[in-house]
Design a protein around this motif. Structure first.
Motif, PDB file in Angstrom:
ATOM      1  N   ASN A 138       0.796  -1.195  -0.083  1.00 52.61           N
ATOM      2  CA  ASN A 138       0.188   0.103  -0.045  1.00 52.61           C
ATOM      3  C   ASN A 138       0.972   1.555   0.117  1.00 52.61           C
ATOM      4  N   ARG A 139       2.144   1.140  -0.029  1.00 53.39           N
ATOM      5  CA  ARG A 139       3.019   2.521  -0.143  1.00 53.39           C
ATOM      6  C   ARG A 139       2.857   2.948  -1.321  1.00 53.39           C
ATOM      7  N   MET A 140       2.812   4.291  -1.229  1.00 55.60           N
ATOM      8  CA  MET A 140       2.940   5.322  -2.448  1.00 55.60           C
ATOM      9  C   MET A 140       4.097   5.245  -3.495  1.00 55.60           C
ATOM     10  N   ASP A 141       5.397   4.928  -2.609  1.00 53.78           N
ATOM     11  CA  ASP A 141       6.410   4.836  -3.559  1.00 53.78           C
ATOM     12  C   ASP A 141       6.901   3.312  -3.817  1.00 53.78           C
ATOM     13  N   LEU A 142       5.883   2.427  -3.644  1.00 54.20           N
ATOM     14  CA  LEU A 142       6.085   1.032  -4.032  1.00 54.20           C
ATOM     15  C   LEU A 142       6.601   1.189  -5.708  1.00 54.20           C
ATOM     16  N   GLY A 143       7.547   0.573  -6.191  1.00 46.42           N
ATOM     17  CA  GLY A 143       8.051   0.633  -7.715  1.00 46.42           C
ATOM     18  C   GLY A 143       7.322  -0.776  -8.258  1.00 46.42           C
ATOM     19  N   SER A 144       7.957  -0.732  -9.429  1.00 43.58           N
ATOM     20  CA  SER A 144       7.231  -1.742 -10.349  1.00 43.58           C
ATOM     21  C   SER A 144       8.690  -2.834 -10.769  1.00 43.58           C
ATOM     22  N   GLY A 145       9.741  -2.348 -10.458  1.00 44.74           N
ATOM     23  CA  GLY A 145      11.011  -3.180 -10.965  1.00 44.74           C
ATOM     24  C   GLY A 145      11.518  -4.271 -10.049  1.00 44.74           C
ATOM     25  N   PRO A 146      12.423  -5.113 -10.551  1.00 47.10           N
ATOM     26  CA  PRO A 146      12.852  -6.016  -9.594  1.00 47.10           C
ATOM     27  C   PRO A 146      13.405  -5.654  -8.056  1.00 47.10           C
ATOM     28  N   HIS A 147      12.967  -6.390  -7.247  1.00 53.02           N
ATOM     29  CA  HIS A 147      13.045  -6.260  -5.772  1.00 53.02           C
ATOM     30  C   HIS A 147      12.236  -5.119  -5.208  1.00 53.02           C
ATOM     31  N   SER A 148      11.262  -4.290  -5.810  1.00 52.87           N
ATOM     32  CA  SER A 148      10.685  -3.163  -5.556  1.00 52.87           C
ATOM     33  C   SER A 148       9.731  -3.633  -4.220  1.00 52.87           C
ATOM     34  N   LEU A 149       9.219  -4.845  -4.013  1.00 54.73           N
ATOM     35  CA  LEU A 149       8.266  -5.091  -2.880  1.00 54.73           C
ATOM     36  C   LEU A 149       9.610  -5.341  -1.899  1.00 54.73           C
ATOM     37  N   THR A 150      10.635  -5.928  -2.136  1.00 54.24           N
ATOM     38  CA  THR A 150      11.525  -5.973  -0.897  1.00 54.24           C
ATOM     39  C   THR A 150      11.775  -4.706  -0.433  1.00 54.24           C
ATOM     40  N   GLU A 151      12.203  -3.544  -1.357  1.00 58.99           N
ATOM     41  CA  GLU A 151      12.779  -2.432  -0.991  1.00 58.99           C
ATOM     42  C   GLU A 151      11.639  -1.951  -0.261  1.00 58.99           C
ATOM     43  N   ALA A 152      10.372  -1.865  -0.591  1.00 61.52           N
ATOM     44  CA  ALA A 152       9.114  -1.089   0.282  1.00 61.52           C
ATOM     45  C   ALA A 152       9.211  -1.631   1.560  1.00 61.52           C
ATOM     46  N   MET A 153       9.417  -3.230   1.674  1.00 60.87           N
ATOM     47  CA  MET A 153       9.377  -3.727   2.973  1.00 60.87           C
ATOM     48  C   MET A 153      10.647  -3.228   3.844  1.00 60.87           C
ATOM     49  N   MET A 154      11.620  -3.139   3.272  1.00 61.08           N
ATOM     50  CA  MET A 154      12.796  -2.403   4.162  1.00 61.08           C
ATOM     51  C   MET A 154      12.558  -1.198   4.486  1.00 61.08           C
ATOM     52  N   ARG A 155      12.078  -0.302   3.606  1.00 54.90           N
ATOM     53  CA  ARG A 155      11.593   1.154   4.018  1.00 54.90           C
ATOM     54  C   ARG A 155      10.676   1.089   5.238  1.00 54.90           C
ATOM     55  N   GLN A 156       9.500   0.278   4.991  1.00 50.70           N
ATOM     56  CA  GLN A 156       8.437   0.110   5.929  1.00 50.70           C
ATOM     57  C   GLN A 156       8.949  -0.325   7.187  1.00 50.70           C
ATOM     58  N   LEU A 157       9.924  -1.342   7.305  1.00 42.84           N
ATOM     59  CA  LEU A 157      10.650  -1.742   8.595  1.00 42.84           C
ATOM     60  C   LEU A 157      11.516  -0.473   9.225  1.00 42.84           C
ATOM     61  N   THR A 158      12.144   0.154   8.388  1.00 37.25           N
ATOM     62  CA  THR A 158      12.875   1.286   9.097  1.00 37.25           C
ATOM     63  C   THR A 158      12.047   2.267   9.529  1.00 37.25           C
ATOM     64  N   GLU A 159      10.927   2.553   8.881  1.00 38.05           N
ATOM     65  CA  GLU A 159       9.778   3.663   9.367  1.00 38.05           C
ATOM     66  C   GLU A 159       9.373   3.019  10.871  1.00 38.05           C
ATOM     67  N   TRP A 160       9.154   1.940  10.951  1.00 39.70           N
ATOM     68  CA  TRP A 160       8.464   1.260  12.059  1.00 39.70           C
ATOM     69  C   TRP A 160       9.540   1.395  13.027  1.00 39.70           C
ATOM     70  N   ALA A 161      10.689   1.053  12.880  1.00 42.50           N
ATOM     71  CA  ALA A 161      11.729   1.058  13.675  1.00 42.50           C
ATOM     72  C   ALA A 161      12.316   2.539  14.459  1.00 42.50           C
ATOM     73  N   THR A 162      12.068   3.123  13.319  1.00 42.26           N
ATOM     74  CA  THR A 162      12.308   4.599  13.891  1.00 42.26           C
ATOM     75  C   THR A 162      11.202   5.521  14.667  1.00 42.26           C
ATOM     76  N   GLY A 163       9.921   4.759  14.453  1.00 43.07           N
ATOM     77  CA  GLY A 163       8.836   5.431  14.999  1.00 43.07           C
ATOM     78  C   GLY A 163       7.938   6.390  14.019  1.00 43.07           C
ATOM     79  N   HIS A 164       8.598   6.529  12.730  1.00 36.96           N
ATOM     80  CA  HIS A 164       8.059   7.108  11.677  1.00 36.96           C
ATOM     81  C   HIS A 164       6.980   6.343  10.750  1.00 36.96           C
ATOM     82  N   ALA A 165       6.256   5.762  11.193  1.00 45.23           N
ATOM     83  CA  ALA A 165       4.964   4.904  10.562  1.00 45.23           C
ATOM     84  C   ALA A 165       4.358   5.719   9.710  1.00 45.23           C
ATOM     85  N   ARG A 166       4.004   5.234   8.610  1.00 46.79           N
ATOM     86  CA  ARG A 166       2.981   5.805   7.766  1.00 46.79           C
ATOM     87  C   ARG A 166       1.435   5.373   8.019  1.00 46.79           C
TER      88      ARG A 166
END
Length: 128
Positions: free
Chosen positions: A100-128
């Motif tokens: 559901n991220r607005m910055d989710l791409g369509s290329g290779p590894h896009s889902l993994t990249e989005a998951m990593m960004r999401q985990l980082t936001e959750w870990a730092t308290g900057h959840a969307r």
């Protein structure tokens, strides 16, 4: 934290005083103010506070807090803390959040990249 954090470690007298600019920390009467780079205090109802001391590099081992606490020396290795954080993640919730991220791409590894960004936001308290 060391394994002692989960066992019945002895209680120690911890006194922290602060005037907002300067902090002093005494453990069992010993001044540790200049020996620490930081502390963590965990307060849970019904149990003594748990205090993790983070020694200042190359040294031996805020408000007023005067309590009996379980005191542990923290580890610089972030692995155990990261493992505890990841273990609490619901895989389905992570997948939904990443898709559901607005910055989710369509290329290779896009889902993994989005998951990593999401985990980082959750870990730092900057959840969307």
């Amino acid at each position: 934290m060391t394994d002692a954090a989960t066992s019945g470690a002895a209680l120690h007298r911890l006194t922290i005083t602060s005037d907002g600019a300067r902090h002093e920390l005494h453990l069992d009467g010993q001044d540790l103010t200049d020996s620490l780079r930081g502390i963590e205090v965990v307060l849970e109802a019904g149990t003594p506070p748990v205090v993790v001391l983070h020694p200042a590099p190359a040294r031996a081992m805020p408000a007023v807090l005067d309590v009996l606490a379980r005191v542990h020396v923290g580890e610089d290795d972030p692995g155990p803390a990261a493992a505890r954080f990841i273990a609490r993640i619901d895989p389905g919730e992570l997948e939904r959040a990443a898709l559901n991220r607005m910055d989710l791409g369509s290329g290779p590894h896009s889902l993994t990249e989005a998951m990593m960004r999401q985990l980082t936001e959750w870990a730092t308290g900057h959840a969307r």
